[in-house]
Design an enzyme around this catalytic site. Structure first.
Site, mmCIF file in Angstrom:
data_model
loop_
_atom_site.group_PDB
_atom_site.id
_atom_site.type_symbol
_atom_site.label_atom_id
_atom_site.label_comp_id
_atom_site.label_asym_id
_atom_site.label_seq_id
_atom_site.Cartn_x
_atom_site.Cartn_y
_atom_site.Cartn_z
ATOM 1 N N GLY A 8 -33.512 -45.337 19.998
ATOM 2 C CA GLY A 8 -33.494 -43.664 19.281
ATOM 3 C C GLY A 8 -34.337 -43.677 17.982
ATOM 4 N N SER A 9 -34.093 -42.910 17.730
ATOM 5 C CA SER A 9 -34.616 -41.949 16.656
ATOM 6 C C SER A 9 -34.570 -43.204 15.284
ATOM 7 C CB SER A 9 -34.718 -41.167 16.167
ATOM 8 O OG SER A 9 -34.697 -40.039 14.880
ATOM 9 N N THR A 10 -35.807 -42.979 14.663
ATOM 10 C CA THR A 10 -36.144 -43.417 13.629
ATOM 11 C C THR A 10 -34.751 -43.258 12.174
ATOM 12 O OG1 THR A 10 -37.837 -41.612 12.341
ATOM 13 C CG2 THR A 10 -38.408 -44.109 13.633
#
Length: 258
Positions: free
Chosen positions: A59-61
């Site tokens: 997923g997202s940072t």
């Protein structure tokens, strides 16, 4: 039992394992105010204070900053274990001060295990799990492999099919144990060693079996089994999947052929 991996985020912590078998995103996958997992399969289980074991992050940072938010909320896991750490979780663990070790086979962990994670040394210790070294010796005759059915007189896995196997005794090398067990269990002298490989680790209850695999070749089709077995058969490798075998038998055999 101590498992060796790779230290990613330094520090030492202990706790009970919360095991997740799928990749995890801290953004959306974990509720930072409580530490609870959002996936309904976990029925509200919280990673707060637990040793959170999962294959890798995804997923997202922003997930790294979710871990910082959890630090402020006091809901961080005590430590993290990954099969393969990726940058999001690695960065979040370093920033929030959570010990992280990767390179660990999660099949060797059970939910609720008590463990100590050392992110500086890259180790995961399981104090309640014993380590037992054994040999597993497969014999080929043509295209077939010898398997034996364990009797009710042996200490473990009665009635299961296995290769020639036995505990490595003090002062013995695995090779010496392998040849001794073949003599004792089959009355065979000096079959041809084809291959041996690095040990395989298999978890069964509170034991991790460290299996030293050997592949031999013999021209003798008839063998004389001892009290440890009730019968034997020369089988095609594919037939192993249809039998009740000791844990890891087929995978250990396949690793010898690869």
């Amino acid at each position: 039992m101590k498992l060796n991996g790779r230290g990613i985020s330094r520090g030492i912590a202990d706790g009970e394992v919360l095991l997740c078998e799928t990749p995890v995103s801290f953004l959306g996958g974990v509720i930072p105010s409580t530490g609870k997992l959002a996936d309904p399969l976990f029925k509200g289980s919280s990673i707060k204070g637990r040793v959170f074991a999962f294959p890798r992050g995804k997923g997202s940072t922003v997930g790294s900053y979710v871990m910082l938010e959890m630090k402020r909320a006091g809901t961080l896991p005590a430590a993290i274990i990954n099969a393969s750490a990726e940058p999001i979780v690695a960065t979040g663990a370093v920033l929030s001060g959570v010990p992280l070790v990767d390179g660990i086979d999660l099949a060797l962990l059970l939910d609720g295990d008590r463990c100590v994670v050392d992110g500086s040394e890259g180790t995961v210790e399981l104090p309640d799990v014993q380590e037992v070294h054994v040999v597993s010796c497969f014999l080929h005759h043509g295209d077939e492999v010898l398997i034996l059915k364990r009797s009710d007189k042996v200490g473990t896995f009665q009635g299961h099919w296995a290769a020639v196997s036995g505990y490595i005794e003090d002062g013995e090398t695995p090779d010496q144990t392998a040849r001794r067990e073949i003599r004792e269990e089959l009355s065979l002298e000096d079959p041809e060693l084809v291959r041996s490989i690095a040990p395989a680790l298999v978890r069964d209850g509170n034991t991790i079996w460290v299996i030293h695999p050997f592949l031999f070749r013999t021209t003798e089709r008839k063998v004389t089994i001892d009290w440890e077995h009730t019968e034997y058969r020369w089988a095609l490798p594919a037939e192993m999947a249809e039998l009740e075998t000791v844990p890891g038998l087929e995978s250990v055999y396949r690793s010898l052929l690869s």
